[in-house]
Design an enzyme around this catalytic site. Structure first.
Site, PDB file in Angstrom:
ATOM      1  CG  HIS A  66      -2.016  -1.070   1.044  1.00 23.04           C
ATOM      2  ND1 HIS A  66      -2.513  -1.818   2.085  1.00 23.04           N
ATOM      3  CD2 HIS A  66      -2.682  -1.474  -0.078  1.00 23.04           C
ATOM      4  CE1 HIS A  66      -3.445  -2.651   1.611  1.00 23.04           C
ATOM      5  NE2 HIS A  66      -3.556  -2.467   0.307  1.00 23.04           N
ATOM      6  CD  GLU A  69      -0.552   0.315   4.395  1.00 22.85           C
ATOM      7  OE1 GLU A  69       0.142  -0.699   4.572  1.00 22.85           O
ATOM      8  OE2 GLU A  69      -1.779   0.269   4.152  1.00 22.85           O
ATOM      9  NE  ARG A 122      -6.426  -0.314   0.112  1.00 20.02           N
ATOM     10  CZ  ARG A 122      -6.368  -1.020   1.250  1.00 20.02           C
ATOM     11  NH1 ARG A 122      -5.893  -0.463   2.340  1.00 20.02           N
ATOM     12  NH2 ARG A 122      -6.781  -2.259   1.277  1.00 20.02           N
ATOM     13  CG  HIS A 195      -0.176  -4.075   5.024  1.00 20.02           C
ATOM     14  ND1 HIS A 195      -0.881  -3.537   3.976  1.00 20.02           N
ATOM     15  CD2 HIS A 195       0.264  -5.287   4.587  1.00 20.02           C
ATOM     16  CE1 HIS A 195      -0.874  -4.370   2.956  1.00 20.02           C
ATOM     17  NE2 HIS A 195      -0.189  -5.454   3.293  1.00 20.02           N
ATOM     18  CD  GLU A 269      -2.743  -3.515   8.982  1.00 18.73           C
ATOM     19  OE1 GLU A 269      -2.192  -2.414   8.792  1.00 18.73           O
ATOM     20  OE2 GLU A 269      -3.426  -4.090   8.099  1.00 18.73           O
TER      21      GLU A 269
END
Ligand code: 0X9
Ligand code: ZN
Length: 307
Positions: A66, A69, A122, A195, A269
């Protein structure tokens, strides 16, 4: 310790990687695993104790799927750097166990676009055979894998942020990474997608409520990793499947590799926590701590699975 700036465009990253390869010719090999729609190279960086004596097992770490990020990309670059800092016992333990393959910028077109035009972009920037007449075009690379493709957590609208593409592997980037990782089978013992954000350790499956047969083991490994991550500065990560702790989403990279038989498949994440508004945009001062958390947890991974 070279990567301390949040903002590093594709060309600067490319020269950083090539400089590492020149500095450590017996340990670092930079490979171009594919070309994007806009013509950029996608690099995989192999970090090995000794390239001429390949290990039986390997780990793959992918970041930057993405575009927005940025902390994931910075942390993956720092992982490469930390693995090469031989004075750290962690690094030698990690390199004794595995060859490491790191793809720090899986989506270089989107990443460039997040610098030049739209910070919160993204997806990639690919236009398919069915054109998209909207500015936010592109394929969500974390919906484009063959893992229950096109179902949960996707939109059929090409301008949508979770548009999965016309078919699985329609994106050059997913095709390139799939071929590189499958080409390294059956050696691949672990695959990690990196991510941000929310401070979560996601386990398979992400596409629906089913769990793999060895879920309890995967969960105990994740908990060990997160305990060591917590020692860096007390950050608490929740572990679980996306349907349990986030949302279901089909077509994810780690699900694909779990279905392909890679034993350990996880998605990070990274920080900040989910209560942070617009956590994609954070100051470069966060890079050292977040990078260290990723590194510590991967060290913990090696510690527990080699016991
Ligand atoms: O939605 C995603 O792709 C990931 N979250 S993010 O905010 N970084 O976009 C979560 C993906 C988890 N994986 C699957 N559900 N397959
Ligand atoms: Zn993401």
């Amino acid at each position: 310790a070279i990567q301390t700036r949040m903002c590093c465009v594709a060309v600067q990253i490319q020269s950083f990687l090539l400089a590492l390869q020149s500095a450590y010719p017996t340990k670092v090999k930079v490979t171009n695993i594919g070309t994007t729609y806009e013509g950029r190279n996608i690099y995989a960086v192999k970090v090995s104790e000794n390239l001429s004596q390949p290990k039986a097992k390997s780990v793959w770490v992918e970041a930057g799927t993405h575009a927005r990020e940025w902390i994931a990309i910075a942390s993956a670059l720092n992982l490469i750097d930390k693995l090469l800092t031989a004075s750290r016992t962690e690094s030698s333990t990690m390199l004794r166990a595995y060859d490491w393959n790191i793809v720090p910028v899986h989506n270089p077109d989107g990443y460039a676009y997040s610098h030049s035009n739209s910070r919160l972009h993204r997806k990639n920037r690919q236009v398919e055979s069915r054109p998209c007449y909207f500015s936010n075009y592109g394929i969500d690379l974390n919906r484009n894998w063959d893992a229950d493709f096109g179902k949960a957590g996707t939109t059929t609208q090409c301008q949508g942020d979770t548009y999965p593409g016309m078919s699985a592997f329609a994106a050059r980037e997913t095709t390139a990474l799939r071929n590189a990782v499958l080409g390294d089978m059956p050696n691949v013992e672990a695959f990690f997608s990196v991510h941000c954000y929310s401070e979560l350790m996601l386990l398979p499956h992400g596409f629906n409520n089913t769990k793999p047969a060895d879920y309890a083991h995967l969960f105990s490994v994740a908990e060990h990793m997160m305990r060591w991550l917590e020692t860096v500065r007390g950050t608490y990560y929740l572990s679980g499947t996306p349907p349990e702790i986030l949302y279901s989403a089909s077509g994810g990279a780690y699900d694909y590799f779990k279905l392909q038989g890679v034993k350990y498949a996880y998605t990070y994440e990274l920080s900040p926590s989910s209560s942070t508004g617009n956590g994609f945009v954070l100051s470069a001062t966060h890079i050292p701590a977040v990078s260290e958390e990723l590194f510590m947890s991967l060290w913990a991974f090696v510690d527990i699975v080699t016991k």
